[in-house]
Design an enzyme around this catalytic site. Structure first.
Site, PDB file in Angstrom:
ATOM      1  N   HIS A  21      29.193  12.202 119.242  1.00 27.85           N
ATOM      2  CA  HIS A  21      29.615  13.570 119.527  1.00 27.85           C
ATOM      3  C   HIS A  21      29.837  13.784 121.021  1.00 27.85           C
ATOM      4  O   HIS A  21      30.774  14.475 121.430  1.00 27.85           O
ATOM      5  CB  HIS A  21      28.573  14.555 119.012  1.00 27.85           C
ATOM      6  CG  HIS A  21      28.856  15.072 117.640  1.00 27.85           C
ATOM      7  ND1 HIS A  21      27.895  15.523 116.794  1.00 27.85           N
ATOM      8  CD2 HIS A  21      30.019  15.202 116.960  1.00 27.85           C
ATOM      9  CE1 HIS A  21      28.432  15.912 115.656  1.00 27.85           C
ATOM     10  NE2 HIS A  21      29.716  15.711 115.739  1.00 27.85           N
ATOM     11  N   ARG A  24      42.279  18.359 109.728  1.00 28.62           N
ATOM     12  CA  ARG A  24      41.095  18.283 108.877  1.00 28.62           C
ATOM     13  C   ARG A  24      40.916  19.610 108.152  1.00 28.62           C
ATOM     14  O   ARG A  24      40.736  20.652 108.795  1.00 28.62           O
ATOM     15  CB  ARG A  24      39.854  17.971 109.715  1.00 28.62           C
ATOM     16  CG  ARG A  24      39.986  16.751 110.624  1.00 28.62           C
ATOM     17  CD  ARG A  24      38.712  16.591 111.460  1.00 28.62           C
ATOM     18  NE  ARG A  24      38.802  15.499 112.412  1.00 28.62           N
ATOM     19  CZ  ARG A  24      39.198  15.623 113.680  1.00 28.62           C
ATOM     20  NH1 ARG A  24      39.556  16.819 114.137  1.00 28.62           N
ATOM     21  NH2 ARG A  24      39.242  14.582 114.479  1.00 28.62           N
ATOM     22  N   GLU A  83      40.889   3.588 105.562  1.00 31.68           N
ATOM     23  CA  GLU A  83      39.579   3.602 106.208  1.00 31.68           C
ATOM     24  C   GLU A  83      38.647   2.554 105.605  1.00 31.68           C
ATOM     25  O   GLU A  83      37.533   2.361 106.093  1.00 31.68           O
ATOM     26  CB  GLU A  83      38.937   4.984 106.034  1.00 31.68           C
ATOM     27  CG  GLU A  83      39.788   6.117 106.581  1.00 31.68           C
ATOM     28  CD  GLU A  83      39.356   7.464 106.033  1.00 31.68           C
ATOM     29  OE1 GLU A  83      38.596   8.152 106.749  1.00 31.68           O
ATOM     30  OE2 GLU A  83      39.767   7.830 104.924  1.00 31.68           O
ATOM     31  N   ASP A 121      36.012   5.224 110.514  1.00 29.41           N
ATOM     32  CA  ASP A 121      35.432   4.713 109.274  1.00 29.41           C
ATOM     33  C   ASP A 121      35.812   3.260 109.026  1.00 29.41           C
ATOM     34  O   ASP A 121      35.010   2.487 108.490  1.00 29.41           O
ATOM     35  CB  ASP A 121      35.857   5.577 108.086  1.00 29.41           C
ATOM     36  CG  ASP A 121      34.875   6.710 107.821  1.00 29.41           C
ATOM     37  OD1 ASP A 121      33.666   6.492 107.999  1.00 29.41           O
ATOM     38  OD2 ASP A 121      35.317   7.814 107.451  1.00 29.41           O
ATOM     39  N   ARG A 152      28.252   4.699 111.440  1.00 28.70           N
ATOM     40  CA  ARG A 152      28.747   5.251 112.705  1.00 28.70           C
ATOM     41  C   ARG A 152      27.944   6.447 113.188  1.00 28.70           C
ATOM     42  O   ARG A 152      28.174   6.948 114.288  1.00 28.70           O
ATOM     43  CB  ARG A 152      30.233   5.619 112.583  1.00 28.70           C
ATOM     44  CG  ARG A 152      30.584   6.763 111.645  1.00 28.70           C
ATOM     45  CD  ARG A 152      32.106   6.804 111.485  1.00 28.70           C
ATOM     46  NE  ARG A 152      32.584   7.889 110.651  1.00 28.70           N
ATOM     47  CZ  ARG A 152      33.011   9.065 111.113  1.00 28.70           C
ATOM     48  NH1 ARG A 152      32.992   9.294 112.405  1.00 28.70           N
ATOM     49  NH2 ARG A 152      33.454   9.982 110.289  1.00 28.70           N
ATOM     50  N   CYS A 174      44.833   7.638 113.508  1.00 31.97           N
ATOM     51  CA  CYS A 174      44.296   8.984 113.746  1.00 31.97           C
ATOM     52  C   CYS A 174      42.812   8.969 114.061  1.00 31.97           C
ATOM     53  O   CYS A 174      42.183  10.022 114.140  1.00 31.97           O
ATOM     54  CB  CYS A 174      44.578   9.901 112.560  1.00 31.97           C
ATOM     55  SG  CYS A 174      43.774   9.411 111.027  1.00 31.97           S
TER      56      CYS A 174
END
Length: 561
Positions: free
Chosen positions: A184, A286, A411, A435, A445, A482
């Site tokens: 993050h 998203r 992914e 992913d 992750r 992406c």
């Protein structure tokens, strides 16, 4: 002069004096309450309410991905289960402070054991608990210091609430001991354009007042630099500012080969910033924001209005919408709330949507209606596709609803290895490198202990990207990237060399990637990709490409008629 190494975020460079992050408050003692359970509960409720309001307000101020993270923190703070844990300890005689400390610690351990999305939220509990304890004690919460002058911040890691509202006039750069390129902290630093290096294992050897140069492009922290090194860093920073101010142009290589530069967005309100920064469209929208804060699925009308707002911001441009990617690691009570021992490998993405097909059909209906009302070029894609059969299922269903361009997220290694068969049915593929790396390296992750393996530079991951790129080239199908890898300028060149035809990223990363692509030809990108593939590990690939790039001369981008 000495050097410390980590993973750089972007191409920035900055210099200044070190200021260490304030340490967390110590645990409260175990002295029994002297005011009674009712008064202690009232104190806790007031403190939690204030902290939740402060987190929400910070999120509204910050916007973007930071807002989503902070609103999630506010929801965690007021979680009824957590409140029951606090009340139980108070009823047993604990003070509000001790009850909060112990309840949050227990809840943290529970979330860590679950792993996945909830495991990631566990780290946020430390920050929330510290803020609640500070409120109870009537003191300022530990956080980013303010020494009264610009500084380089050094921390073990930053809580989302701190990263979201960093004063960029004061914080010249960020160095963290923990974290990786998809943490993050890294994502928010990239979004805000903060010069940052994460995962600097020896970061705590830096002391307050040490002068450092933070070179994100090289992933190097130079301690006690010479005057010449400071001058060169200042010149690079000035040159980068000039590049950021240059006129916006479509993404292209030095030989004129077009590479569409798109934006990753989490909600329609983020579109304006992406357009201002030169995004040529949206490579990943998203849709989770509509679902994750609700106790039930949003209506078709509610979804349609959000999708219409997004599409209207990009008239005539490509907008790629990902269907709801939830279930298991992002559990929703109305989709899949069953406990799973290994949620990262559970009922998520397209699997969860097939199990609740009405939600998928409602999404497709809302998207088709929004598409009919706007002029954007709408593409839709399914998340977590692992088989050819899943590809056929989704693309057939999407076309039944009148959506003309239907693709899949790659992914899972299985879909990468069968990319030629997948793309025989899908109109395009979009590689989610976060992913894909997780599943290739068998490294969660969201788990800090294996963050070193969560690196999209690993040749095993790059080989899978090449499989998809080669399949797309043979079949004439677009292949986009992406995941966070697209925002790494040097890696972006490698990905193009592996066959990517578009790159989607946080809007703040567009300028660096646009500039770096403009210095390399397609032949050079392919050559650098081979250099990366020949390495044994991620660090070796990154260094080999950096060395090979340094030996090349930058090009001026050719104009095409």
């Amino acid at each position: 002069m000495s050097e410390l190494r980590g993973v750089g975020i972007g191409l920035g460079v900055a210099q200044g004096p070190v200021v260490r992050m304030t340490e967390a408050m110590p645990a409260p003692d175990e002295t029994p309450s002297s005011i009674g359970a009712e008064a202690e509960r009232a104190r806790v409720r007031e403190a939690i309410s204030v902290v939740a309001q402060e987190l929400t307000a910070r999120g509204e101020t910050a916007g973007g991905s930071a807002q989503e993270v902070l609103e999630a923190q506010a929801m965690i703070a007021e979680d009824p289960t957590l409140q029951d844990e606090v009340d139980g300890r108070i009823d047993a005689g604990a003070t509000a402070e001790r009850a909060v400390h112990d309840a949050f610690a227990g809840f943290r351990a529970t979330l860590e054991a679950v792993g996945g999305y909830l495991g990631e939220r566990a780290a946020d509990l430390d920050d929330i608990a510290q803020r609640v304890l500070a409120r109870l004690r009537g003191v300022d919460a530990p956080g980013v210091p303010d020494p009264g002058h610009p500084f380089v911040l050094v921390a073990r890691d930053l809580a989302p609430a701190d990263t979201a509202l960093l004063d960029l006039d004061k914080v010249l750069a960020l160095i963290t001991v923990d974290g990786g390129p998809t943490s993050h902290t890294a994502i928010l630093a990239r979004e805000k354009g903060i010069v940052a290096i994460v995962g600097v294992a020896d970061g705590f050897t830096l002391a307050n007042g040490d002068t450092v140069i933070v070179d994100a492009a090289a992933g190097v922290v130079t301690v006690d630099p010479t005057a010449d090194e400071k001058d060169r860093a200042a010149q690079r920073a000035a040159a980068r500012m000039s590049a950021d101010a240059a006129p916006l142009t479509p993404g292209a290589l030095a030989d004129g080969t077009p590479i569409a530069l798109l934006a990753n967005l989490g909600k329609p309100a983020d579109a304006a910033d992406a357009v201002e920064r030169g995004a040529e469209g949206v490579g990943l929208f998203r849709t989770e924001f509509l679902f994750l804060s609700s106790s039930q699925a949003p209506t078709i009308a509610q979804q349609r209005e959000s999708y219409r707002e997004l599409l209207e911001a990009f008239p005539g441009k490509k907008v790629v919408v990902r269907m709801l990617d939830a279930g298991a690691d992002k559990p929703l009570a109305f989709l899949n709330d069953a406990h799973e021992e290994n949620p990262a490998l559970g009922l998520r993405g397209i699997r969860a949507l097939r199990a609740s097909e009405d939600i998928l059909r409602e999404q497709l209906t809302a998207l088709a209606e929004a598409d009919a009302q706007t002029d954007a070029d709408l593409w839709v894609m399914a998340p977590m596709v692992a088989t050819v059969e899943e590809t056929v299922y989704f693309t057939t269903l999407a076309r039944d609803y009148g959506l003309k361009t239907a693709g899949v997220m790659v992914e899972v290694p299985a879909s990468a290895l069968l990319a030629d068969r997948v793309l025989a049915h899908a109109d395009f593929a979009s590689i989610g490198t976060n992913d894909l790396t997780q599943y290739t390296m068998a490294a969660d992750r969201m788990l800090g202990s294996v963050a070193g393996l969560q690196d999209p530079w690993h040749p095993a991951v790059l080989r899978l990207v090449r499989e998809v790129g080669d399949a797309g080239s043979r079949l004439g199908k677009p292949v986009g990237i992406c995941g966070e890898a697209a925002a790494d300028p040097m890696l972006a060149v490698v990905l193009v060399g592996l066959g990517a035809t578009s790159l989607s990223m946080a809007p703040s990363a567009l300028a660096d990637v646009r500039h770096t692509l403009s210095e390399r030809t397609l032949d050079e990108a392919r050559s650098l990709a081979q250099v990366a593939l020949a390495a044994d590990d991620a660090a070796g690939a990154r260094k080999a490409v950096a060395d090979a790039t340094a030996a090349l001369s930058p090009h001026q981008k050719e104009t095409t008629s």
